[in-house]
Design a protein around this motif. Structure first.
Motif, PDB file in Angstrom:
ATOM      1  N   SER A  17       0.579  -1.388   0.167  1.00 52.68           N
ATOM      2  CA  SER A  17      -0.145  -0.435  -0.073  1.00 52.68           C
ATOM      3  C   SER A  17       0.787   1.895  -0.179  1.00 52.68           C
ATOM      4  N   LEU A  18       2.894   1.373   0.261  1.00 54.05           N
ATOM      5  CA  LEU A  18       2.374   2.352   0.041  1.00 54.05           C
ATOM      6  C   LEU A  18       3.441   2.771  -1.327  1.00 54.05           C
ATOM      7  N   PRO A  19       3.804   3.722  -1.776  1.00 60.12           N
ATOM      8  CA  PRO A  19       4.446   4.215  -2.594  1.00 60.12           C
ATOM      9  C   PRO A  19       5.596   3.454  -2.924  1.00 60.12           C
ATOM     10  N   LEU A  20       5.809   3.424  -4.171  1.00 53.93           N
ATOM     11  CA  LEU A  20       7.152   2.313  -4.616  1.00 53.93           C
ATOM     12  C   LEU A  20       8.382   2.920  -3.979  1.00 53.93           C
ATOM     13  N   SER A  21       8.417   4.265  -4.447  1.00 51.24           N
ATOM     14  CA  SER A  21       9.960   5.378  -3.204  1.00 51.24           C
ATOM     15  C   SER A  21      10.274   4.779  -2.211  1.00 51.24           C
ATOM     16  N   ILE A  22       8.985   4.452  -1.534  1.00 49.03           N
ATOM     17  CA  ILE A  22       9.325   4.161  -0.385  1.00 49.03           C
ATOM     18  C   ILE A  22      10.382   2.736  -0.243  1.00 49.03           C
ATOM     19  N   ARG A  23       9.400   1.884  -0.305  1.00 50.82           N
ATOM     20  CA  ARG A  23       9.616   0.835  -0.295  1.00 50.82           C
ATOM     21  C   ARG A  23      10.853   0.305  -0.647  1.00 50.82           C
ATOM     22  N   ARG A  24      11.309   1.147  -1.664  1.00 52.45           N
ATOM     23  CA  ARG A  24      12.014   0.441  -2.101  1.00 52.45           C
ATOM     24  C   ARG A  24      13.982   1.545  -1.558  1.00 52.45           C
ATOM     25  N   ARG A  25      13.674   2.880  -0.979  1.00 53.83           N
ATOM     26  CA  ARG A  25      14.575   3.576   0.212  1.00 53.83           C
ATOM     27  C   ARG A  25      14.389   2.507   1.590  1.00 53.83           C
ATOM     28  N   ALA A  26      13.745   2.093   1.707  1.00 54.68           N
ATOM     29  CA  ALA A  26      13.424   0.324   3.110  1.00 54.68           C
ATOM     30  C   ALA A  26      14.035  -0.460   2.380  1.00 54.68           C
ATOM     31  N   LEU A  27      14.420  -0.624   1.774  1.00 62.26           N
ATOM     32  CA  LEU A  27      15.017  -2.020   0.904  1.00 62.26           C
ATOM     33  C   LEU A  27      16.186  -1.594   0.822  1.00 62.26           C
ATOM     34  N   VAL A  28      16.864  -0.741   0.022  1.00 63.98           N
ATOM     35  CA  VAL A  28      17.794   0.000   0.300  1.00 63.98           C
ATOM     36  C   VAL A  28      19.037  -0.002   1.510  1.00 63.98           C
ATOM     37  N   ILE A  29      18.374   0.570   2.772  1.00 69.64           N
ATOM     38  CA  ILE A  29      18.899   1.024   3.721  1.00 69.64           C
ATOM     39  C   ILE A  29      18.712  -0.362   4.705  1.00 69.64           C
ATOM     40  N   ALA A  30      18.114  -1.569   4.589  1.00 61.66           N
ATOM     41  CA  ALA A  30      17.630  -2.699   5.568  1.00 61.66           C
ATOM     42  C   ALA A  30      18.760  -3.390   5.210  1.00 61.66           C
ATOM     43  N   ARG A  31      19.732  -3.903   3.257  1.00 60.65           N
ATOM     44  CA  ARG A  31      20.499  -3.809   2.915  1.00 60.65           C
ATOM     45  C   ARG A  31      22.063  -3.731   4.039  1.00 60.65           C
ATOM     46  N   HIS A  32      22.395  -2.469   4.233  1.00 59.69           N
ATOM     47  CA  HIS A  32      23.160  -1.860   4.798  1.00 59.69           C
ATOM     48  C   HIS A  32      22.549  -1.994   6.671  1.00 59.69           C
ATOM     49  N   PHE A  33      22.003  -2.182   7.035  1.00 61.09           N
ATOM     50  CA  PHE A  33      21.344  -2.297   8.266  1.00 61.09           C
ATOM     51  C   PHE A  33      21.903  -3.011   9.401  1.00 61.09           C
ATOM     52  N   PRO A  34      22.090  -2.560   9.922  1.00 56.46           N
ATOM     53  CA  PRO A  34      23.010  -4.029  11.366  1.00 56.46           C
ATOM     54  C   PRO A  34      21.991  -4.603  11.690  1.00 56.46           C
ATOM     55  N   THR A  35      22.037  -6.612  10.723  1.00 57.41           N
ATOM     56  CA  THR A  35      20.972  -7.098  11.224  1.00 57.41           C
ATOM     57  C   THR A  35      21.011  -8.405  13.493  1.00 57.41           C
ATOM     58  N   ILE A  36      20.088  -8.774  13.544  1.00 60.79           N
ATOM     59  CA  ILE A  36      20.540  -9.479  14.585  1.00 60.79           C
ATOM     60  C   ILE A  36      22.025  -9.182  15.327  1.00 60.79           C
ATOM     61  N   GLU A  37      22.393 -11.119  14.033  1.00 64.93           N
ATOM     62  CA  GLU A  37      22.973 -11.145  14.550  1.00 64.93           C
ATOM     63  C   GLU A  37      24.685  -9.824  14.587  1.00 64.93           C
ATOM     64  N   ASP A  38      24.637  -8.777  13.524  1.00 63.63           N
ATOM     65  CA  ASP A  38      25.523  -8.150  14.130  1.00 63.63           C
ATOM     66  C   ASP A  38      25.349  -7.422  15.577  1.00 63.63           C
ATOM     67  N   ILE A  39      24.248  -6.790  16.042  1.00 64.88           N
ATOM     68  CA  ILE A  39      24.161  -6.571  17.105  1.00 64.88           C
ATOM     69  C   ILE A  39      24.699  -7.310  18.279  1.00 64.88           C
ATOM     70  N   SER A  40      24.436  -8.667  18.069  1.00 66.60           N
ATOM     71  CA  SER A  40      24.880  -9.388  18.857  1.00 66.60           C
ATOM     72  C   SER A  40      26.319  -9.641  18.947  1.00 66.60           C
ATOM     73  N   ALA A  41      27.650  -9.306  17.616  1.00 69.79           N
ATOM     74  CA  ALA A  41      28.381  -9.155  18.055  1.00 69.79           C
ATOM     75  C   ALA A  41      28.917  -8.285  18.185  1.00 69.79           C
ATOM     76  N   MET A  42      28.567  -7.367  18.109  1.00 69.05           N
ATOM     77  CA  MET A  42      28.737  -5.455  18.747  1.00 69.05           C
ATOM     78  C   MET A  42      29.023  -5.645  19.997  1.00 69.05           C
ATOM     79  N   ALA A  43      27.627  -6.163  21.117  1.00 67.87           N
ATOM     80  CA  ALA A  43      28.002  -5.984  22.035  1.00 67.87           C
ATOM     81  C   ALA A  43      28.687  -6.879  23.312  1.00 67.87           C
ATOM     82  N   GLN A  44      29.334  -8.571  21.775  1.00 69.41           N
ATOM     83  CA  GLN A  44      30.597  -9.380  22.716  1.00 69.41           C
ATOM     84  C   GLN A  44      31.201  -9.130  22.117  1.00 69.41           C
ATOM     85  N   SER A  45      31.735  -7.763  21.332  1.00 73.01           N
ATOM     86  CA  SER A  45      33.788  -7.622  21.202  1.00 73.01           C
ATOM     87  C   SER A  45      34.168  -7.277  22.276  1.00 73.01           C
TER      88      SER A  45
END
Length: 231
Positions: A60-88
């Motif tokens: 239901s969202l505009p295509l530009s917003i959905r695509r921007r969200a996907l691009v950000i998600a590709r480089h956003f910290p995952t739950i595994e990344d956050i765990s690794a950062m916390a453990q360092s």
């Protein structure tokens, strides 16, 4: 309206935030937004990752917003990344600003689509007008499939939260053995997953065997695995 550079009452605001971990509006936070605690930052990162998934999949969202969200998600910290950062556990840097997800159990309640993971796959949003016309039956099937996938992802998130709780109990009961398991699997999530599932060489999950007072049996399996022996 909250102004940049204003001086909020940090003591009053942080107490209010810790009493209510859910997302707050400005009017609900007396004195403005307080200094963020590590577990609150972890919760926000996990929620934000899940929100990016929701945005990218919302037709239901505009295509530009959905695509921007996907691009950000590709480089956003995952739950595994956050765990690794916390453990360092570095003396400086982001690791001192986040808590491990397994130490922040309340995040799953409001993460409708689950956290962003390394395994998350998001299709590139396309204009519906440019796609081939579908008959009436497939959209109904797709709706059913989407509902089932959503339910599965929520169950997967709940299962991970439960396995992390079991893992914390293992660490409390057998800290030395838990350290060996963590060294073998590198991340808390993988260690928790291994500890709560059945494996060859054990008559129950490692966590249950430990609970039965047979930690030495699990230790033997772990040490064999560490030296490259199947077990």
């Amino acid at each position: 309206m909250l102004k940049i550079g204003s001086k909020p009452n940090l003591r009053q605001g942080s107490q209010h935030l810790r009493r209510s971990p859910r997302i707050l509006t400005e009017s609900q936070c007396p004195g403005g937004f307080a200094m963020t605690m590590p577990d609150e930052r972890t919760r926000a990162l996990l929620w934000a990752g899940g929100f990016l998934i929701e945005l990218a999949r919302d037709d239901s969202l505009p295509l530009s917003i959905r695509r921007r969200a996907l691009v950000i998600a590709r480089h956003f910290p995952t739950i595994e990344d956050i765990s690794a950062m916390a453990q360092s556990r570095q003396p400086s840097g982001l690791s001192t600003m986040v808590a491990s997800p397994d130490e922040t159990p309340s995040w799953a309640e409001d993460c409708r689509h689950g956290p962003l993971r390394h395994s998350t796959r998001l299709a590139w949003p396309r204009d519906l007008d440019s796609q081939p016309a579908l008959q009436s039956e497939p959209p109904m099937s797709n709706s059913k499939l989407r509902g089932l996938v959503d339910a599965h992802e929520r169950a997967e998130t709940a299962a991970q939260t439960s396995s992390l709780a079991v893992w914390r109990a293992v660490v409390e009961a057998e800290p030395d053995l838990a350290a060996e398991i963590l060294q073998l699997f590198s991340t808390v999530e993988k260690a928790a997953d291994w500890a709560t599932k059945s494996h060859r060489g054990l008559d129950a999950s490692p966590a249950r065997v430990i609970a039965q007072g047979r930690a030495n049996v699990v230790a033997e399996v772990v040490r064999k695995a560490a030296h490259g022996y199947a077990g």
